[in-house]
Design an enzyme around this catalytic site. Structure first.
Site, PDB file in Angstrom:
ATOM      1  N   TRP A 401       0.832  -1.203   0.000  1.00 60.66           N
ATOM      2  CA  TRP A 401       0.000   0.000   0.000  1.00 60.66           C
ATOM      3  C   TRP A 401       0.868   1.256   0.000  1.00 60.66           C
ATOM      4  O   TRP A 401       0.530   2.258  -0.621  1.00 60.66           O
ATOM      5  CB  TRP A 401      -0.917  -0.001   1.227  1.00 60.66           C
ATOM      6  CG  TRP A 401      -1.791   1.225   1.338  1.00 60.66           C
ATOM      7  CD1 TRP A 401      -3.046   1.384   0.836  1.00 60.66           C
ATOM      8  CD2 TRP A 401      -1.479   2.458   2.010  1.00 60.66           C
ATOM      9  NE1 TRP A 401      -3.528   2.636   1.142  1.00 60.66           N
ATOM     10  CE2 TRP A 401      -2.577   3.319   1.857  1.00 60.66           C
ATOM     11  CE3 TRP A 401      -0.359   2.925   2.708  1.00 60.66           C
ATOM     12  CZ2 TRP A 401      -2.607   4.608   2.391  1.00 60.66           C
ATOM     13  CZ3 TRP A 401      -0.370   4.203   3.235  1.00 60.66           C
ATOM     14  CH2 TRP A 401      -1.490   5.032   3.084  1.00 60.66           C
ATOM     15  N   HIS A 402       2.008   1.183   0.686  1.00 63.99           N
ATOM     16  CA  HIS A 402       2.864   2.354   0.801  1.00 63.99           C
ATOM     17  C   HIS A 402       3.617   2.683  -0.487  1.00 63.99           C
ATOM     18  O   HIS A 402       4.059   3.813  -0.660  1.00 63.99           O
ATOM     19  CB  HIS A 402       3.884   2.158   1.937  1.00 63.99           C
ATOM     20  CG  HIS A 402       3.304   2.344   3.294  1.00 63.99           C
ATOM     21  ND1 HIS A 402       2.613   1.355   3.961  1.00 63.99           N
ATOM     22  CD2 HIS A 402       3.299   3.420   4.127  1.00 63.99           C
ATOM     23  CE1 HIS A 402       2.217   1.808   5.141  1.00 63.99           C
ATOM     24  NE2 HIS A 402       2.617   3.052   5.262  1.00 63.99           N
ATOM     25  N   GLY A 403       3.786   1.723  -1.362  1.00 54.81           N
ATOM     26  CA  GLY A 403       4.515   2.009  -2.594  1.00 54.81           C
ATOM     27  C   GLY A 403       4.517   0.839  -3.544  1.00 54.81           C
ATOM     28  O   GLY A 403       4.508  -0.323  -3.123  1.00 54.81           O
TER      29      GLY A 403
END
Length: 552
Positions: A401-403
């Site tokens: 989700w973060h990258g």
């Protein structure tokens, strides 16, 4: 007039950012009009929705169309779910909502990620093509949109999760849908938290939409205190140390000693905390000034005594979202589902592709095969695997989700592994039941070291970049120049030390400080605001410093 023109027209290089004077002029105008309309709830909601759309336009330009599309789709589907009395139809509709939202998110955020993985797996050379831009250009016969690249809209991960929670909560009968598209649009796009959170859950925010605004002295005191605290976190404890030390080291880690690289990682833990929690402090403060409560997103995370405790304190709105909408539906800590094993297979395949090292591939295959064989003959081992499988999957997906990169998956996996290891370690740890101050300091220190140095996968630009950092730490510590480094960057390290001291202050001390601020006369509050402005201005750089989580 030029400044007002900059504020109210879209300029890609100068979006409305909390740390810029243009935003505060914008907010002053917005708040003045808000004071005239807030007593009329429908008008207040419509006004804030339109202002939020304008704010997002200032941040992302024509990507506002994606936000409007998401709003319309989930408003319609949400009402359809509520009206339907057939269980299967309700299930189909909620799945449709989740599919559409995730499809849009994946198109913009993970197109390159999936294309690179496909090319690596099948030895192809496909290139990303923006079909949406091509379709848009066909309407006016002009090449207005770039078709050879896909740009990530700011905040899409945050508002996508919010709209998913709305549809799912209606499906679970925890929430009634909103009757007005303007009210729902207000929920999706409320501008203080729109582009970097906290992630607002429908069940907690939607009930506030229909209630009249109540503004009290407590709202003002808490709101202004959070805004001032957030500005100091962002501009002093994040931007200042980044500009004057961290960015230099991370850009070229091979040019600095291993000792300096280690100090940079310690500084980065403060930077990312100051940056992200600073944003959410300001967002929560702005919302309070308008009479709305947003969820707390941070609870002194570097006071955590283990990795699990850390994720209960860090980005809490994401952690609880993943728990309620991913971890528990997958089976929680009770069992592994078919979906769990399918997702795990894809992730392990991707990790093997990312590393492209035979030793990594063989290690993963051998470990997976051994665990599978043992689980067939040993129910206890199978139970342990199922108990921890969903936890690991949740952390791996949380990392993704973060990258859109395997390094974020690795980062999430390392944090998941830290939680799993602690679950077993606490059963034999001699410190687990020891509540003395030195045992607590030991636990906090170990947790901080673990969290800090797994973040190299979060901060590193690429796997090659991360490898260079490891090389410097492993082979070029250069202790002989350690004192010189500390003296050369002494102002930066003083700021870092000050940042950690304020973070580790006892909670009751922080409560006393906020209470003293609340009880102080108005002229004292104004003086503190002016002093904060001066401090932040002194730390200000002409270089544009966006919030780190804008990229997510």
């Amino acid at each position: 007039m030029n400044r007002l023109n900059d504020i109210f027209t879209f300029t890609e290089d100068f979006p409305l950012i909390f740390t810029q004077i243009n935003f505060w002029i914008f907010f002053a105008i917005v708040y003045f009009i808000f004071a005239l309309v807030y007593k009329k709830v429908p008008l207040r909601n419509a006004y804030l929705f339109l202002i939020s759309l304008f704010f997002y336009y200032k941040t992302s330009g024509l990507f506002i169309g994606i936000l409007v599309f998401s709003t319309l789709v989930d408003f319609i589907i949400g009402r359809s779910i509520y009206k339907s009395e057939h269980k299967n139809k309700r299930l189909i509709l909620v799945c449709l909502s989740v599919f559409i939202n995730l499809f849009v998110l994946c198109y913009f955020k993970y197109a390159y990620f999936f294309t690179d993985a496909f090319n690596a797996l099948f030895s192809t050379q496909y290139q990303v093509f923006n079909y949406l831009a091509y379709w848009g250009n066909s309407f006016n016969n002009q090449n207005y949109f770039t078709v050879d690249k896909i740009i990530l809209p700011v905040g899409i991960s945050f508002y996508t999760f919010q709209t998913i929670s709305y549809s799912v909560d209606i499906y679970r009968k925890k929430l009634k849908p909103l009757n007005s598209i303007l009210d729902f649009g207000f929920f999706v796009s409320f501008f203080p938290q729109l582009v970097a959170g906290p992630i607002v859950r429908a069940e907690s925010f939607v009930p506030q939409i229909s209630k009249p605004t109540v503004l009290t002295k407590k709202h003002f005191d808490s709101g202004t205190f959070l805004i001032l605290k957030g500005l100091i976190k962002k501009m002093l404890f994040a931007d200042f140390i980044a500009m004057h030390f961290l960015d230099r080291v991370f850009d070229t880690p091979e040019m600095y000693s291993g000792f300096t690289n280690i100090l940079a990682m310690i500084g980065y833990s403060l930077q990312i905390y100051g940056d992200f929690s600073g944003y959410t402090d300001i967002a929560i403060g702005l919302a309070l000034l308008m009479g709305f409560n947003l969820p707390i997103n941070f609870n002194a995370p570097y006071k955590a005594i283990n990795a699990g405790d850390f994720w209960k304190r860090w980005h809490m709105s994401l952690s609880t979202w993943l728990r309620d909408y991913l971890y528990i539906p997958l089976g929680g800590n009770r069992k592994g589902s078919y979906a769990s094993y399918i997702i795990l297979s894809f992730i392990l395949l991707g990790v093997m592709i990312a590393f492209r090292e035979l030793i990594v591939v063989y290690s993963i295959l051998i470990i997976s095969l051994l665990l599978f064989i043992v689980s067939l003959y040993n129910a206890k081992v199978k139970n342990h695997i199922n108990t921890n499988l969903n936890l690991m999957l949740t952390m791996l997906i949380g990392g993704l989700w973060h990258g859109a990169s395997w390094k974020f998956v690795i980062w999430g996996g390392l944090n998941g592994l830290g939680i799993v290891v602690y679950k077993y370690w606490r059963k034999i740890s001699p410190y687990e039941l020891n509540n003395s101050w030195y045992a607590r300091v030991w636990k906090i220190t170990l947790t901080f070291i673990f969290i800090t140095f797994t973040r190299i996968y979060f901060r590193g630009e690429s796997m090659a970049h991360i490898s260079r950092w490891y090389t410097q730490v492993a082979h070029h510590m250069d202790w002989s120049h350690a004192i010189d480094i500390l003296l050369h960057y002494k102002v930066v390290f003083i700021v870092i030390l000050l940042g950690y001291i304020t973070h580790w202050l006892p909670e009751n001390t922080k409560v006393i400080i906020e209470s003293l601020y609340a009880k102080s006369p108005l002229f004292i509050k104004i003086a503190l605001g002016v002093c904060t402005g001066i401090i932040c201005y002194q730390a200000f750089s002409s270089d544009f410093q966006p919030f780190i989580y804008f990229q997510f």
